[in-house]
Design an enzyme around this catalytic site. Structure first.
Site, mmCIF file in Angstrom:
data_model
loop_
_atom_site.group_PDB
_atom_site.id
_atom_site.type_symbol
_atom_site.label_atom_id
_atom_site.label_comp_id
_atom_site.label_asym_id
_atom_site.label_seq_id
_atom_site.Cartn_x
_atom_site.Cartn_y
_atom_site.Cartn_z
ATOM 1 N N ASP A 88 0.851 -1.199 0.000
ATOM 2 C CA ASP A 88 0.000 0.000 0.000
ATOM 3 C C ASP A 88 0.881 1.242 0.000
ATOM 4 O O ASP A 88 2.060 1.190 0.369
ATOM 5 C CB ASP A 88 -0.946 0.020 1.211
ATOM 6 C CG ASP A 88 -0.217 0.156 2.544
ATOM 7 O OD1 ASP A 88 0.822 -0.508 2.733
ATOM 8 O OD2 ASP A 88 -0.674 0.943 3.400
ATOM 9 N N GLU A 152 0.079 -0.782 5.896
ATOM 10 C CA GLU A 152 1.137 -0.181 6.720
ATOM 11 C C GLU A 152 0.931 1.315 6.877
ATOM 12 O O GLU A 152 1.099 1.880 7.962
ATOM 13 C CB GLU A 152 2.518 -0.460 6.108
ATOM 14 C CG GLU A 152 3.682 -0.235 7.072
ATOM 15 C CD GLU A 152 4.149 1.202 7.179
ATOM 16 O OE1 GLU A 152 4.800 1.542 8.169
ATOM 17 O OE2 GLU A 152 3.850 2.015 6.276
HETATM 18 N N1 BES Z 1 8.697 3.283 5.417
HETATM 19 C C1 BES Z 1 8.096 4.196 6.318
HETATM 20 C C2 BES Z 1 8.851 4.350 7.613
HETATM 21 C C3 BES Z 1 10.262 4.872 7.516
HETATM 22 C C4 BES Z 1 10.661 5.738 6.517
HETATM 23 C C5 BES Z 1 11.153 4.472 8.461
HETATM 24 C C6 BES Z 1 11.971 6.180 6.466
HETATM 25 C C7 BES Z 1 12.447 4.937 8.429
HETATM 26 C C8 BES Z 1 12.858 5.788 7.407
HETATM 27 C C9 BES Z 1 6.665 3.741 6.602
HETATM 28 O O1 BES Z 1 5.987 3.377 5.433
HETATM 29 C C10 BES Z 1 5.896 4.873 7.205
HETATM 30 O O2 BES Z 1 5.728 5.860 6.544
HETATM 31 N N2 BES Z 1 5.404 4.713 8.427
HETATM 32 C C11 BES Z 1 4.562 5.695 9.031
HETATM 33 C C12 BES Z 1 3.872 5.143 10.239
HETATM 34 C C13 BES Z 1 2.492 4.611 9.991
HETATM 35 C C14 BES Z 1 1.842 4.222 11.283
HETATM 36 C C15 BES Z 1 1.611 5.539 9.195
HETATM 37 C C16 BES Z 1 5.380 6.858 9.497
HETATM 38 O O3 BES Z 1 6.548 6.715 9.864
HETATM 39 O O4 BES Z 1 4.819 7.960 9.494
HETATM 40 MN MN MN Z 2 7.120 2.152 4.251
HETATM 41 MN MN MN Z 3 5.339 5.301 4.455
#
Ligand code: BES
Ligand code: MN
Ligand code: MN
Length: 456
Positions: A88, A152
């Site tokens: 996603d 995610e």
């Molecule tokens: N891949 C990201 C997280 C990420 C990006 C970790 C760059 C380290 C470096 C992930 O898809 C993401 O965006 N996670 C969200 C959290 C989620 C609960 C919406 C975030 O970090 O905002």
């Molecule tokens: Mn991600």
């Molecule tokens: Mn992300």
């Protein structure tokens, strides 16, 4: 390594074409209108896993978007790696800021521009291609399981239940994830932690209806003004967060650990220039690397109220709202921080308005081990393919499911990301360097090789 390079070289164009096909599905988990494309993307992933040679491939339904599972068990006595990723993506808006359409991948300057190019389609797809490569060249040295989810970006709300119900199926020695950043192709690095998250929405209500700002303004509190004051008070003059108890559980790092962390290359002038700011802002007493890695933060993600259309309308709005997130570090707990925020925000709200605080999703922070066999395997793999030992860093983002893997399955994670912080994740013009894509496909088999070897 020669054989790996040869296979990648011979299949380069097809790998890219397939990724482009995947990128064309607008599988936006936050958008209910994207359901169809979400399903199509999950089926595409399943089909490619099957084509690469995976067994027991299944598109597993959940209360939300399906989870794609597949595995290859070569030998029960060999170690097992569970690869996690997400198909996603975030919404693409604001659309008018994209130079080319977010769901029609385009190459410029050696980079693939598309929503999901880096986060996470471009990254997890490398694992499917590396798997194909290992099977085709007879070099798969361990058992492999894939779990690619579709929620995610909206907090993995249904994944927890799936993991709990499928403990046996998901049994593995390590979880391997490419969904984080590295410093650059010249400076490989491995993230050794992720921040947690508390996400809330606040709504401030004043008068029972929108009012003429000339007739009533000055006599009735304006909820937008009050909301701004409340939000502004959440940081003090040193940019510390003012919520009582907020820092109580924050683990502080030793001077040596902090020094280590700050050894990572960082050019402040470059950083400012890239972002178009004249000065940086942040918690006093900490460097940028620390502020984005080992310190908790509070951000307004969106704020609205009153008239926001074109031109001017004189109005005193009845309501004003904001979406607020807090990034957490060990040993802060998402639920506890959410409760502290709510209590504090309610307590500072003056009597001339009402406030409603609603919690959204959250996630726990994690630190991944650096002395494990799996981490050493990742270090060796990166060192071999980049010609340089990777630098350990702490990631600023969150992948809430990582803490759950540990809690429910008892499995630790290795974060072997190949994206760059500057790849515009969640922003317009998201991109992923084609070189990183191929480099990842070459590095992943080395991880499996060293993981199997070092596990003996
Ligand atoms: N891949 C990201 C997280 C990420 C990006 C970790 C760059 C380290 C470096 C992930 O898809 C993401 O965006 N996670 C969200 C959290 C989620 C609960 C919406 C975030 O970090 O905002
Ligand atoms: Mn991600
Ligand atoms: Mn992300």
């Amino acid at each position: 390594m020669q054989e790996i390079k040869k296979y990648v070289e011979e299949n380069k164009q097809r790998f890219l074409d397939e990724l482009f096909e995947l990128l064309r599905f607008p599988s936006i988990s936050a958008d209910p209108n994207s359901k169809e494309d979400v399903l199509k993307a999950s089926e595409f992933v399943a089909e490619k896993l099957k084509a690469a040679g995976a067994d027991k491939v299944e598109v597993c339904p959940t209360a939300g978007n399906p989870i794609v599972y597949g595995e290859k068990i070569v030998d029960d006595t060999k170690p097992t790696v569970l690869v996690y990723g997400h198909y996603d993506v975030q919404p693409a808006d604001p659309l008018d800021l994209w130079k080319t359409s977010p769901f029609e991948p385009t190459i410029r300057d050696g980079k693939i521009f598309a929503r999901g190019a880096c986060d996470d389609k471009g990254q997890f797809y490398m694992h499917i291609k590396a798997f194909e490569l290992m099977l085709k060249t007879g070099s798969l040295p361990c058992n492999l399981k894939f779990m690619i989810e579709g929620e995610e970006e909206v907090g993995s709300v249904n994944l927890g239940a799936f993991v709990k119900e499928n403990k046996d199926r998901l049994k593995a020695d390590v979880v391997l994830i490419s969904d984080t950043s590295m410093i650059s192709l010249e400076t490989p690095s491995l993230e050794t932690g992720l921040r947690g998250l508390s996400y809330l929405e606040v709504e401030v209500t004043g008068p029972n209806r929108d009012l003429h700002s000339g007739v009533y303004g000055g006599a009735v509190a304006n909820p937008a003004t009050i909301l701004c004051k409340l939000i502004a008070s959440l940081h003090d003059e040193n940019n510390h967060i003012t919520i009582p108890g907020f820092y109580d559980d924050v683990q502080s790092l030793s001077e040596t650990e902090r020094e280590m962390l700050n050894q990572a290359p960082y050019d402040e002038e470059e950083y400012k220039k890239d972002l178009g700011v004249d000065e940086l802002w942040g918690e006093q007493g900490y460097t940028t690397i620390e502020r984005t890695g080992i310190r908790p933060t509070l951000e307004v993600n969106g704020i609205w109220g009153g008239y926001t259309g074109e031109g001017a309308k004189t109005v005193l709005p009845s309501k004003a709202s904001a979406k607020i997130s807090m990034r957490l570090v060990p040993d802060q707990q998402s639920d506890k921080i959410t409760a502290l925020f709510k209590k504090h925000f309610e307590s500072i709200t003056p009597e001339y308005v009402k406030v409603k605080v609603t919690a959204h999703h959250g996630g726990e922070p994690v630190v991944t081990p650096t002395d494990s066999v799996a981490f050493k395997a990742a270090e060796k793999a990166l060192e071999e393919s980049f010609g340089k030992k990777p630098i350990p860093t702490r990631g600023g983002g969150s992948i809430p499911i990582v803490a759950l893997f540990e809690e429910v399955l008892g499995i630790k994670t290795v974060l072997m990301g190949f994206g760059l912080d500057s790849d515009n994740l969640h922003s317009p013009n998201e991109k992923y360097d084609i070189a990183n894509f191929y480099k990842g496909i070459e590095t992943i088999p080395l991880f499996h090789k060293y993981f199997a070897e070092l596990s003996k």
